[in-house]
Design a protein around this motif. Structure first.
Motif: not given
Lengths: 443, 336
Positions: A180-182, A184-185, B280, B282-283, B286-287, B290, B306-308, B332
């Motif tokens: 879900e948090e993914s 958001t961007i 986040y 997490q973002n 993850r990003e 990737r 990149l705005d997370t 989240t």
């Protein structure tokens, strides 16, 4: 001499007529299939909420479509069986359910929630017909004396399927969804791509189930079957006005239907929102939440054996009262203890639920005599509770919180407890010969 | 006599084909080019960094990427990060995700990595200047501050308060804290030196420091009714001081930035912290993984910023300011 010969024949009669062993095995798969589909659907409420970014109420329409179809198709299914026979009923049910499963493919391509609801409705409609046909079909597949044993054997695969359904969801769907948090961007295009990918994860197990149903359909359709026991013709007029009036006048039956409605409601609510509770209140991942739902079903399964033993010791109404109050206490705990203890309480509600369907069934039908057959239909149709009340819980969750939503199954269980108190207080002999519980997706 | 013994090889064939075609969708793809990613965080006392490492590992597993990790002992441990950078280059990583403790002090090690052909992406904390690294994946801290500033302004209006603002800040010279503070003031409709801001104290984002600071602020300015905190540990510290002082929390607006699970459950859900702007990690993880995998396998090099993501979460939403429910925050949030 003739008597001795007859007893020997009965002892030696196989559980299933030899030439019907393969069809019997196929029907067992059907019993597993509807358990699988029903509990896989419990997972979908939370999944669709995330994929389509919906409210709890909107996502609870999944259960409305599913159990609503079960309710609406109960009588048409009986008509099909009456007019065309059980084999036709099974084939129509299998076919319709398979169509429903395959409808997930266009629904996935259209990215339309309404199409998924339609697919679920068709799937459940098929399974409703299948269930209504398969029960008497199994009874007719062997000697009359072993009918109950045969039916019990087949029905025991329903919870196996139910557990497999949740397992499929926990392994194939939940771990592969976009976090879900993914989202958001993500840009609009990325969100659409993520939605497509997630819906593909959803449709895969349903297409798998549909493929299995097609396989079973083909194997049954092209096999000639001669049933050793001619099934009784269902006379839908036999439950005429007189029967209905007698049943309606019987408070034990009338309140029993109400109690069953709220029992099915409590069960559907509890399982539908277990994953959401684990996520929204405790903060677990979707994947971990799926395992808690799995634990609920396993506790339900184990508890049912324990309850069967306890029912030999306690009066059913007394045990029903204790377990309903236990379940309500669990609901209360889950409402106000907002951590892992609350989640354990949610899971433990299943222990309380485990005895309810067959116990209410038996208590409500006790002493009805020939009216029991018509009366049982009313109890099975109480499945409507599973269609309507989850929407109430979802609405409560939307206006308050996911935890406070558990007030709804709590109230449902108090209604069941009230029925048990009523039974204990009214002067009626305790249930005697058990009434065979022959149907009910919620069993 | 053949009744009940139908033979159906073709029917099983048709359905079998269907089953196989469904299951074929589950089969794994072919062998992908090997990728090794390094992740260097600041420390592991804070669950924020633990979450970042765990999500990086999950993503690496999903993408069939090898992940090497290293961490310092504190938010200011430069030596450990410098050694980790050199070590990872030695091990032949394709890219490094770095949460720099001090970009200036790490400039040499970052340059050595880039000379060796290793991509470096800053996560969480931008370097100064940002061009020291190929790309930056981080929270828009000013935006996060602005969200809680707008919320606080609307809440003050809703409660009919005459705003007396205290800000519990980070440390002078640290961009994260300065951007959040600037964003808050902007969202609140105030400027530096505004008379509504009656107290500003540096807390290093530490819970105990914040509690001490808040106690002092209450002594000096007992009418304070808006408290901005740079992060959630500071918010929890301020909250403890407010509770100890017997303050009426219904008449005080307390806002923060972070999105950690502990504060979400203990502070935001019961309405003790009025609103928080989530970030986040997490973002970022993850990003970041990737991006390096994509660079190696598809030739798409990561660049720019990149705005997370940052979203406002509140148990008591106010009109005109978009916020998410606490349930979303619990789902989240980061940490356990």
């Amino acid at each position: 001499m003739a008597t001795v010969q007859s007893q020997t024949d009965q002892r030696e009669a196989p559980l299933v007529a030899r030439h019907l062993r393969v069809p019997f095995a196929l029907l067992i798969l059907c019993f597993a299939a509807w358990g699988m589909a029903a509990n896989l659907t419990d997972i979908l409420v939370g999944v669709f909420r995330g994929i389509f970014d919906m409210s709890n109420f909107q996502s609870s329409l999944v259960q409305f479509a599913y159990y609503g179809a079960y309710f609406l198709l109960a009588i048409p299914a009986a008509l099909i069986n009456s007019r065309f026979g059980f084999k036709t009923g099974v084939l129509v049910g299998l076919g319709l359910a398979a169509v429903g499963g395959f409808l997930f493919i266009p629904a996935g391509e259209m990215l339309a929630y309404n199409m998924f609801l339609l697919a679920l409705f068709v799937l459940a409609a098929g399974l409703s017909i299948l269930e209504t046909s398969a029960n008497p079909f199994v009874i007719a597949m062997g000697d009359e004396a072993s009918a109950t044993q045969r039916l019990n054997l087949a029905q025991s695969f329903n919870p196996v399927g139910a557990n497999l359904g949740v397992l499929m969801g926990a392994v194939l769907i939940l771990p592969n969804l976009t976090p879900e948090e993914s989202k958001t961007i993500m840009s609009e295009g990325e969100l659409l791509a993520a939605q497509e990918a997630d819906l593909f994860q959803v449709l895969r197990p349903y297409v798998f189930i549909a493929s299995v149903l097609v396989l079973i359909w083909l194997l049954i359709a092209f096999r000639k079957m001669h049933l050793p026991t001619e099934p009784e013709a269902v006379d839908l007029t036999e439950g005429g006005g007189g029967t209905f009036a007698r049943l309606w006048a019987n408070r034990h039956y009338r309140f029993g239907v109400v109690a069953q409605f709220f029992n099915v409601a409590a069960q559907t609510c509890t399982w539908t929102f277990t994953i959401l509770y684990a996520q929204d209140v405790v903060g677990l991942s979707q994947e971990a939440a799926g395992w808690w739902l799995q634990a609920s079903l396993l506790i339900f399964l184990v508890s049912r054996f324990v309850m069967t033993w306890l029912l030999g010791i306690f009066r059913p109404a007394k045990l029903l009262l204790i377990m309903a109050l236990f379940g309500a206490a669990c609901c209360l705990t889950s409402m106000f203890v907002l951590n892992i203890v609350g989640l354990v309480a949610v899971v433990m509600i299943s222990a309380g639920l485990s005895l309810m369907f067959p116990t209410i069934y038996g208590m409500a039908l006790q002493g009805l005599g020939p009216d029991a057959k018509f009366g049982s239909a009313g109890l099975v149709m109480a499945i409507l509770g599973g269609a309507l009340i989850p929407m109430v819980q979802a609405a409560v969750m939307d206006v308050s919180s996911s935890a406070l939503g558990y007030a709804v199954p709590g109230v449902c269980l108090l209604v069941v407890a009230a029925y048990a108190v009523f039974d204990l207080r009214t002067d009626r002999p305790g249930p005697g010969a058990p009434v065979t519980h022959e149907a009910g997706a919620q069993s | 006599m053949r009744a009940g013994r139908g033979a159906y090889p073709w029917t099983t064939g048709v359905a079998g084909t269907l089953l196989v075609s469904v299951l074929a969708g589950c089969s794994p793809g072919g062998q992908e080019e090997a990728v090794t990613v390094g992740l260097i965080t600041k420390q592991e006392e804070n669950p924020y960094w633990v979450e970042m490492r765990e999500v990086a590992q999950e993503t690496a597993d999903d993408l069939d990427v090898e992940l090497l990790t290293a961490t310092g002992t504190s938010d200011t441990d430069v030596a450990s990060q410098e050694a980790a950078l050199d070590d990872m280059v030695e091990q032949g990583v394709d890219g490094i995700l770095l949460a720099p403790t001090d970009a200036a002090a790490l400039e040499g090690a970052i340059a050595r990595a880039q000379e060796a052909g290793v991509r470096v992406i800053a996560v969480d904390t931008p370097t100064d200047p940002p061009e020291l690294v190929q790309a930056t994946f981080a929270t828009d801290n000013e935006r996060a501050g602005e969200l809680i500033g707008r919320y606080a302004a609307a809440k003050v209006e809703e409660l009919g308060l005459d705003p007396q603002v205290a800000t519990l800040d980070l440390t002078p010279g640290v961009s994260t804290g300065e951007q959040r503070r600037a964003g808050f003031l902007s969202g609140f409709g105030a400027e530096e030196g505004d008379e509504a801001v009656v107290a500003s104290v540096d807390t290093e984002g530490d819970r105990d420091n914040a509690a001490v600071a808040m106690t002092q602020v209450l002594t000096d300015h007992p009418d304070v009714n808006v408290v901005y905190t740079v992060n959630e540990p500071a918010a929890l510290g301020a909250l403890a001081a407010l509770q100890d002082a017997g303050a009426d929390l219904d008449e005080i607006v307390l806002v923060s930035v972070d999105g950690g699970c502990a504060a979400m459950r203990e502070g935001v859900r019961p309405g003790l912290i009025d609103a928080t702007a989530m970030q986040y990690p997490q973002n970022m993880a993850r990003e970041g993984v990737r991006a390096i995998a994509r660079a190696v396998r598809e030739g798409q090099e990561p660049t720019g910023y990149l705005d997370t993501g940052t979203l406002l979460v509140s148990d008591a939403p106010v009109e005109g300011v978009e916020s998410r429910r606490v349930e979303f925050g619990v789902r989240t949030c980061w940490g356990s």
